[in-house]
Design a protein around this motif. Sequence first.
Motif, mmCIF file in Angstrom:
data_model
loop_
_atom_site.group_PDB
_atom_site.id
_atom_site.type_symbol
_atom_site.label_atom_id
_atom_site.label_comp_id
_atom_site.label_asym_id
_atom_site.label_seq_id
_atom_site.Cartn_x
_atom_site.Cartn_y
_atom_site.Cartn_z
ATOM 1 N N GLU A 191 0.841 -1.204 0.000
ATOM 2 C CA GLU A 191 0.000 0.000 0.000
ATOM 3 C C GLU A 191 0.875 1.252 0.000
ATOM 4 N N ALA A 192 1.903 1.246 0.847
ATOM 5 C CA ALA A 192 2.803 2.406 0.932
ATOM 6 C C ALA A 192 3.591 2.583 -0.362
ATOM 7 N N ALA A 193 4.072 1.476 -0.923
ATOM 8 C CA ALA A 193 4.875 1.556 -2.161
ATOM 9 C C ALA A 193 4.037 2.102 -3.304
ATOM 10 N N ALA A 194 2.779 1.660 -3.389
ATOM 11 C CA ALA A 194 1.905 2.133 -4.469
ATOM 12 C C ALA A 194 1.672 3.633 -4.343
ATOM 13 N N TRP A 195 1.499 4.086 -3.138
ATOM 14 C CA TRP A 195 1.266 5.518 -2.915
ATOM 15 C C TRP A 195 2.512 6.334 -3.278
ATOM 16 N N LEU A 196 3.682 5.853 -2.842
ATOM 17 C CA LEU A 196 4.929 6.577 -3.153
ATOM 18 C C LEU A 196 5.185 6.592 -4.660
ATOM 19 N N THR A 197 4.953 5.463 -5.313
ATOM 20 C CA THR A 197 5.167 5.381 -6.764
ATOM 21 C C THR A 197 4.228 6.342 -7.490
ATOM 22 N N GLY A 198 2.994 6.412 -7.032
ATOM 23 C CA GLY A 198 1.996 7.281 -7.657
ATOM 24 C C GLY A 198 2.341 8.760 -7.546
ATOM 25 N N ARG A 199 3.170 9.110 -6.568
ATOM 26 C CA ARG A 199 3.530 10.511 -6.378
ATOM 27 C C ARG A 199 4.753 10.909 -7.206
ATOM 28 N N ARG A 200 5.511 9.907 -7.675
ATOM 29 C CA ARG A 200 6.746 10.234 -8.387
ATOM 30 C C ARG A 200 6.438 10.782 -9.766
ATOM 31 N N PRO A 201 7.181 11.785 -10.199
ATOM 32 C CA PRO A 201 6.944 12.291 -11.548
ATOM 33 C C PRO A 201 7.315 11.214 -12.569
ATOM 34 N N GLY A 202 6.470 11.003 -13.523
ATOM 35 C CA GLY A 202 6.746 9.985 -14.544
ATOM 36 C C GLY A 202 7.697 10.524 -15.587
#
Length: 172
Positions: free
Chosen positions: A156-167
């Motif tokens: 859950e935490a990893a998905a949230w952090l990944t979603g915040r990273r600029p693509g």
Amino acid sequence: MSPPLVLVDVDGVLNPFRRPHRRFRHHRVHPDGQSFRVWLDARHGRMLRALAAEGGAELAWATYWEDEANQWIGPRLGLPRLPFVPVPAFPGVEEGRSLGAWKARHVAAWTGGRAFVWFEDQADAAETLAGTPGVGDHLLVRVDPVTGLTPEHFEEAAAWLTGRRPGPPADR
Ligand SMILES: [Mg+2]
């Protein structure tokens, strides 16, 4: 912009109330001259470091253990010395205060608008954060204190952090 933080509680998160699995080992610790028994899963250190590294985040303690976590908990999990949220002693339950709300207030102040994901077992922390102006973008990952941290919490935490990273820049 400062990288997001991964905030970690000790009791009910790294140290569950009961031994949930055989991987958890018993440790006798002595913060502030008191003696406590804690259950720790040594894999959690590696999992936290990987979560922070892969999510471009920084680890910090958010626990009533404060700096004692660096002495008694971190080394048993292979964690380096981490910054910690200063949490003054809980003043008591007057005026509707609770342990989670009190800690959340200090988390809000210490993070100072930075984004964070927080592994915490006190449910009312989320409510306090939601009602505090100026708190950064955050995800409170609610941990059951009976089981402590599980792989699902990390996902859950990893998905949230990944979603915040600029693509990467979009193709033209
Ligand atoms: Mg706790």
